[in-house]
Design a protein around this motif. Structure first.
Motif, PDB file in Angstrom:
ATOM      1  N   ASN A 252      30.014  24.386  56.623  1.00  0.00           N
ATOM      2  CA  ASN A 252      31.088  23.444  56.310  1.00  0.00           C
ATOM      3  C   ASN A 252      31.837  23.855  55.043  1.00  0.00           C
ATOM      4  O   ASN A 252      31.244  24.369  54.096  1.00  0.00           O
ATOM      5  N   ASN A 253      33.129  23.575  55.029  1.00  0.00           N
ATOM      6  CA  ASN A 253      33.968  23.896  53.884  1.00  0.00           C
ATOM      7  C   ASN A 253      33.982  22.689  52.948  1.00  0.00           C
ATOM      8  O   ASN A 253      34.808  21.789  53.079  1.00  0.00           O
ATOM      9  N   ASP A 254      33.048  22.674  52.003  1.00  0.00           N
ATOM     10  CA  ASP A 254      32.867  21.532  51.109  1.00  0.00           C
ATOM     11  C   ASP A 254      33.531  21.743  49.741  1.00  0.00           C
ATOM     12  O   ASP A 254      33.134  21.134  48.749  1.00  0.00           O
ATOM     13  N   THR A 256      36.211  20.837  48.384  1.00  0.00           N
ATOM     14  CA  THR A 256      36.803  19.676  47.727  1.00  0.00           C
ATOM     15  C   THR A 256      35.766  18.604  47.422  1.00  0.00           C
ATOM     16  O   THR A 256      36.074  17.601  46.778  1.00  0.00           O
ATOM     17  N   LYS A 288      39.298  23.200  57.665  1.00  0.00           N
ATOM     18  CA  LYS A 288      39.073  21.830  57.210  1.00  0.00           C
ATOM     19  C   LYS A 288      37.595  21.678  56.865  1.00  0.00           C
ATOM     20  O   LYS A 288      36.877  22.674  56.824  1.00  0.00           O
ATOM     21  N   ASN A 289      37.141  20.462  56.618  1.00  0.00           N
ATOM     22  CA  ASN A 289      35.754  20.278  56.197  1.00  0.00           C
ATOM     23  C   ASN A 289      34.765  20.883  57.182  1.00  0.00           C
ATOM     24  O   ASN A 289      33.809  21.550  56.797  1.00  0.00           O
ATOM     25  N   ASP A 290      34.953  20.632  58.481  1.00  0.00           N
ATOM     26  CA  ASP A 290      34.113  21.257  59.493  1.00  0.00           C
ATOM     27  C   ASP A 290      34.931  21.436  60.768  1.00  0.00           C
ATOM     28  O   ASP A 290      36.067  20.971  60.867  1.00  0.00           O
ATOM     29  N   ASP A 293      36.619  18.526  62.621  1.00  0.00           N
ATOM     30  CA  ASP A 293      37.867  17.972  62.091  1.00  0.00           C
ATOM     31  C   ASP A 293      39.087  18.769  62.529  1.00  0.00           C
ATOM     32  O   ASP A 293      40.226  18.380  62.240  1.00  0.00           O
TER      33      ASP A 293
END
Length: 301
Positions: A252-254, A256, A288-290, A293
């Protein structure tokens, strides 16, 4: 094989070893090579892999070809003579405990209702969801969860992973995902996508089944779920066995938020470097976050 002696034996043969954590990297002595780290050797087991020639095997085989010995029996005796008491195991060393993986009867799947509405509401087609043989649990440990059975290579159920589908009140502590079984042994969903992985020779590693479903729904099927922020030894071994040419770590792109997925992706890549060349492993986070999304178009792009 006593792990402490592996390094001594390699050095005696003439290997110059680079310490890479769980493994050594070195230049092969059994063939000409200009690369000082193309050969990887596991510190504990001695299992080796030549990243150039794409072959590997047991420690005794590496010793045999390094010493140009024809008979492996001669190699075993050579190794044995360098171990304590002339044996591959010390006499007072306890036998390692064998941990058997629990199996679950397939009849349990009959208790799951074929209600895929939760995933349908997330934009995943019923066709994609039905592929994995799961369903809603109305009782037991997985009550109110959509449950996926986890199969091993012998088509036996070795665990379950369940997503809680009801809204979780703020003052309640309920995990979104719950697992039953030994997660470290899981290679999901290889039962369903082994041929796709072998064909593409590329693998995308994602945190959860939800991420996998989003990709699968978009036509991207060469995916393996890590069930968390680490890549297990079972998955790493499978990737080596399949001789994949590219591994994408797509947690996941965390960035932020707390950045856990981003940091874990970088750490996972560093560990995979012990077994793959750097150009074979890459961080590739969702935009995006995952992936759940993202739209199908965004995923394909």
């Amino acid at each position: 094989m006593i792990s402490e002696k592996i390094e001594e034996i390699l050095v005696e043969i003439g290997y110059e070893l680079l310490d890479r954590g769980n493994s050594f990297r070195t230049k092969p002595l059994y063939r000409d090579s200009d690369s000082p780290d193309v050969l990887s050797i596991d510190k504990d087991s001695g299992v080796w892999y030549d990243h150039k020639e794409r072959r590997g095997g047991k420690f005794e085989e590496l010793v045999r070809i390094s010493l140009s010995q024809k008979d492996v029996t001669e190699t075993r005796e050579w190794i044995k003579s360098r171990l304590p008491n002339g044996s591959s195991h010390t006499s007072n060393q306890p036998k390692p405990k064998i941990n058997s993986v629990k199996k679950y009867p397939k009849e349990l799947l009959l208790k799951l209702s074929k209600d895929h509405s939760y995933w349908e509401s997330r934009g995943v087609s019923i066709e994609a969801t039905e592929t994995f043989g799961g369903g809603m649990a109305s009782e037991g440990q997985m009550k109110n969860r959509y449950v996926f059975p986890i199969f091993n290579s012998r088509d036996e159920i070795v665990g379950f992973s369940g997503r809680y589908v009801n809204k979780i009140p703020e003052d309640f502590k309920i995990a979104k995902w719950k697992h039953i079984g030994s997660v470290s042994n899981w290679c999901f969903p290889v039962k369903y996508n082994l041929k796709q992985i072998q064909s593409k020779q590329e693998v995308i590693l994602v945190e959860s089944i939800g991420d996998m479903l989003a990709l699968w729904n978009a036509g991207v099927e060469n995916v393996i779920v890590t069930f968390g922020l680490t890549v297990s030894k079972s998955i790493t071994t499978l990737l080596i066995k399949l001789d994949v040419k590219k591994v994408f770590v797509s947690f996941n792109n965390d960035d932020t938020m707390n950045g856990a997925g981003n940091r874990a992706a970088k750490e996972a890549v560093q560990k995979l470097y012990l077994h793959f060349d750097p150009n074979q492993v890459q961080v590739a986070l969702p935009t995006k976050n995952d992936f759940g999304d993202m739209s199908q178009v965004e995923i394909r792009q």
